[in-house]
Design a protein around this motif. Structure first.
Motif, PDB file in Angstrom:
ATOM      1  N   ALA A  45       0.861  -1.175   0.000  1.00  0.00           N
ATOM      2  CA  ALA A  45       0.000   0.000   0.000  1.00  0.00           C
ATOM      3  C   ALA A  45       0.901   1.229   0.000  1.00  0.00           C
ATOM      4  N   PHE A  46       0.680   2.148  -0.951  1.00  0.00           N
ATOM      5  CA  PHE A  46       1.561   3.293  -1.065  1.00  0.00           C
ATOM      6  C   PHE A  46       0.829   4.435  -1.764  1.00  0.00           C
ATOM      7  N   GLU A  47       1.433   5.619  -1.687  1.00  0.00           N
ATOM      8  CA  GLU A  47       0.858   6.805  -2.306  1.00  0.00           C
ATOM      9  C   GLU A  47       0.764   6.629  -3.810  1.00  0.00           C
ATOM     10  N   GLY A  48      -0.336   7.077  -4.404  1.00  0.00           N
ATOM     11  CA  GLY A  48      -0.558   6.898  -5.826  1.00  0.00           C
ATOM     12  C   GLY A  48       0.139   7.932  -6.675  1.00  0.00           C
ATOM     13  N   ALA A  49      -0.340   8.074  -7.908  1.00  0.00           N
ATOM     14  CA  ALA A  49       0.249   9.039  -8.839  1.00  0.00           C
ATOM     15  C   ALA A  49       0.159  10.453  -8.285  1.00  0.00           C
ATOM     16  N   THR A  50      -0.843  10.705  -7.463  1.00  0.00           N
ATOM     17  CA  THR A  50      -0.955  11.964  -6.737  1.00  0.00           C
ATOM     18  C   THR A  50      -1.126  11.638  -5.258  1.00  0.00           C
ATOM     19  N   ALA A  51      -0.814  12.612  -4.402  1.00  0.00           N
ATOM     20  CA  ALA A  51      -0.898  12.392  -2.954  1.00  0.00           C
ATOM     21  C   ALA A  51      -2.324  12.159  -2.491  1.00  0.00           C
ATOM     22  N   SER A  52      -3.294  12.437  -3.332  1.00  0.00           N
ATOM     23  CA  SER A  52      -4.701  12.271  -2.955  1.00  0.00           C
ATOM     24  C   SER A  52      -5.217  10.864  -3.246  1.00  0.00           C
ATOM     25  N   ASN A  53      -4.347   9.983  -3.771  1.00  0.00           N
ATOM     26  CA  ASN A  53      -4.729   8.605  -4.069  1.00  0.00           C
ATOM     27  C   ASN A  53      -3.859   7.634  -3.286  1.00  0.00           C
ATOM     28  N   THR A  54      -4.397   6.432  -3.027  1.00  0.00           N
ATOM     29  CA  THR A  54      -3.629   5.334  -2.448  1.00  0.00           C
ATOM     30  C   THR A  54      -3.732   4.127  -3.361  1.00  0.00           C
ATOM     31  N   VAL A  55      -2.600   3.454  -3.578  1.00  0.00           N
ATOM     32  CA  VAL A  55      -2.551   2.242  -4.399  1.00  0.00           C
ATOM     33  C   VAL A  55      -2.442   1.025  -3.494  1.00  0.00           C
ATOM     34  N   PHE A  56      -3.262   0.022  -3.765  1.00  0.00           N
ATOM     35  CA  PHE A  56      -3.185  -1.269  -3.087  1.00  0.00           C
ATOM     36  C   PHE A  56      -2.797  -2.326  -4.119  1.00  0.00           C
ATOM     37  N   VAL A  57      -1.809  -3.156  -3.785  1.00  0.00           N
ATOM     38  CA  VAL A  57      -1.373  -4.243  -4.662  1.00  0.00           C
ATOM     39  C   VAL A  57      -1.415  -5.546  -3.871  1.00  0.00           C
ATOM     40  N   ALA A  58      -2.229  -6.490  -4.311  1.00  0.00           N
ATOM     41  CA  ALA A  58      -2.298  -7.815  -3.698  1.00  0.00           C
ATOM     42  C   ALA A  58      -1.813  -8.835  -4.717  1.00  0.00           C
ATOM     43  N   ASN A  59      -0.746  -9.560  -4.373  1.00  0.00           N
ATOM     44  CA  ASN A  59      -0.182 -10.583  -5.259  1.00  0.00           C
ATOM     45  C   ASN A  59      -0.491 -11.969  -4.722  1.00  0.00           C
ATOM     46  N   VAL A  60      -0.833 -12.885  -5.619  1.00  0.00           N
ATOM     47  CA  VAL A  60      -1.114 -14.266  -5.226  1.00  0.00           C
ATOM     48  C   VAL A  60      -0.359 -15.216  -6.154  1.00  0.00           C
ATOM     49  N   GLN A  61      -0.205 -16.451  -5.696  1.00  0.00           N
ATOM     50  CA  GLN A  61       0.399 -17.539  -6.479  1.00  0.00           C
ATOM     51  C   GLN A  61       1.865 -17.255  -6.839  1.00  0.00           C
ATOM     52  N   SER A  62       2.748 -17.588  -5.947  1.00  0.00           N
ATOM     53  CA  SER A  62       4.175 -17.336  -6.124  1.00  0.00           C
ATOM     54  C   SER A  62       4.827 -18.273  -7.130  1.00  0.00           C
ATOM     55  N   SER A  63       5.964 -17.810  -7.665  1.00  0.00           N
ATOM     56  CA  SER A  63       6.881 -18.617  -8.486  1.00  0.00           C
ATOM     57  C   SER A  63       6.229 -19.174  -9.732  1.00  0.00           C
ATOM     58  N   LEU A  64       5.377 -18.369 -10.372  1.00  0.00           N
ATOM     59  CA  LEU A  64       4.804 -18.781 -11.647  1.00  0.00           C
ATOM     60  C   LEU A  64       5.844 -18.652 -12.741  1.00  0.00           C
ATOM     61  N   ALA A  65       5.697 -19.448 -13.788  1.00  0.00           N
ATOM     62  CA  ALA A  65       6.634 -19.411 -14.909  1.00  0.00           C
ATOM     63  C   ALA A  65       6.589 -18.052 -15.592  1.00  0.00           C
ATOM     64  N   PRO A  66       7.607 -17.732 -16.401  1.00  0.00           N
ATOM     65  CA  PRO A  66       7.654 -16.427 -17.069  1.00  0.00           C
ATOM     66  C   PRO A  66       6.412 -16.142 -17.900  1.00  0.00           C
ATOM     67  N   ALA A  67       6.187 -14.842 -18.155  1.00  0.00           N
ATOM     68  CA  ALA A  67       5.015 -14.412 -18.914  1.00  0.00           C
ATOM     69  C   ALA A  67       4.920 -15.148 -20.239  1.00  0.00           C
ATOM     70  N   GLY A  68       3.689 -15.397 -20.665  1.00  0.00           N
ATOM     71  CA  GLY A  68       3.468 -16.120 -21.908  1.00  0.00           C
ATOM     72  C   GLY A  68       3.033 -17.545 -21.664  1.00  0.00           C
ATOM     73  N   THR A  69       3.219 -18.021 -20.424  1.00  0.00           N
ATOM     74  CA  THR A  69       2.762 -19.356 -20.075  1.00  0.00           C
ATOM     75  C   THR A  69       1.438 -19.242 -19.329  1.00  0.00           C
ATOM     76  N   THR A  70       0.751 -20.355 -19.184  1.00  0.00           N
ATOM     77  CA  THR A  70      -0.589 -20.321 -18.608  1.00  0.00           C
ATOM     78  C   THR A  70      -0.537 -20.157 -17.096  1.00  0.00           C
ATOM     79  N   ALA A  71      -1.345 -19.262 -16.604  1.00  0.00           N
ATOM     80  CA  ALA A  71      -1.574 -19.063 -15.177  1.00  0.00           C
ATOM     81  C   ALA A  71      -2.843 -18.246 -15.067  1.00  0.00           C
ATOM     82  N   SER A  72      -3.653 -18.542 -14.085  1.00  0.00           N
ATOM     83  CA  SER A  72      -4.928 -17.840 -14.015  1.00  0.00           C
ATOM     84  C   SER A  72      -5.390 -17.698 -12.581  1.00  0.00           C
ATOM     85  N   PHE A  73      -6.177 -16.656 -12.345  1.00  0.00           N
ATOM     86  CA  PHE A  73      -6.835 -16.487 -11.065  1.00  0.00           C
ATOM     87  C   PHE A  73      -7.893 -17.583 -10.888  1.00  0.00           C
TER      88      PHE A  73
END
Length: 227
Positions: A45-73
């Motif tokens: 959680a951190f300040e967004g593009a402007t100080a009036s916004n907050t960004v939340f980032v939630a990551n799931v499923q660790s150690s997936l293969a590089p982009a271009g391979t199958t992975a899904s929520f």
């Protein structure tokens, strides 16, 4: 959003919690969810593009293969961002994210009818959004009601010499950690859910418990599975 109906009994699957200006990680070490689609790797959680916004980032499923391979929520996993405005560590607002047919649907922030382990998707929330899930390096984003959304594969930002760490813990590394270490998460991906929200939608703040004079709120993320 007509295809999304209220659904209850989503049960806590994994949890990472943190103050709004801190980060925490869980990579591969939560016994009940490690290696599952409900495994939370990081929450930011951190300040967004402007100080009036907050960004939340939630990551799931660790150690997936590089982009271009199958992975899904997982359509049976609800990701819920919790916001505590008064310091009692009970959620006052939530932001929910759930995938359906290559689209990530978002609900909130809104005040939940009940707190704790069980959740209900609120399709009547004032703030609703959706974004096509990105499956390549191209980032597909969307904005609604001033809230910006992203969901999809991204390179794992977590840097950790996990192999050497295990040796240190086992007593097999008398010289300790290597400098520099080896990033064992290099060239792997996670599935990211990103929401940038105007602060006016996030409720109030309280005095930092350490007496710094800063105004803060608590935020944490949960992954809940449908029962």
């Amino acid at each position: 959003m007509n295809s999304m109906k209220k659904t209850n009994l989503w049960i806590l699957g994994g949890l990472v919690s943190l103050g709004v200006v801190l980060t925490a990680a869980d990579h591969l070490d939560a016994p009940k969810v490690a290696g599952t689609t409900a495994d939370i790797t990081d929450f930011y959680a951190f300040e967004g593009a402007t100080a009036s916004n907050t960004v939340f980032v939630a990551n799931v499923q660790s150690s997936l293969a590089p982009a271009g391979t199958t992975a899904s929520f997982d359509e049976n996993v609800l990701v819920e961002i919790n916001i505590d405005n008064d310091g009692d560590l009970i959620e006052d607002l939530v932001i929910q994210a759930i995938p359906r047919n290559s689209i990530m649907y978002f609900f909130g922030p809104f005040a939940p009818g009940a707190t704790g382990l069980n959740s209900t998707i609120n399709s009547d929330a004032s703030y609703l959004g959706e974004v096509e899930i990105s499956t390549s390096s191209e980032a597909k984003t969307a904005t609604a009601n001033g809230i910006s959304y992203f969901a999809g594969l991204r390179e794992d930002p977590f840097y950790f010499d996990f192999s050497q760490y295990n040796k240190v813990i086992a007593g097999d590394a008398p010289n300790g950690f290597n400098v520099p270490g080896t990033d064992d998460f290099d060239n792997t991906n996670v599935l990211s859910i990103v929401v940038e929200v105007p602060n006016e939608f996030l409720g109030g703040t309280f005095d930092h418990p350490a007496g710094t004079g800063a105004k803060v709120f608590n935020a944490w993320v949960e992954a809940k599975t449908k029962q």
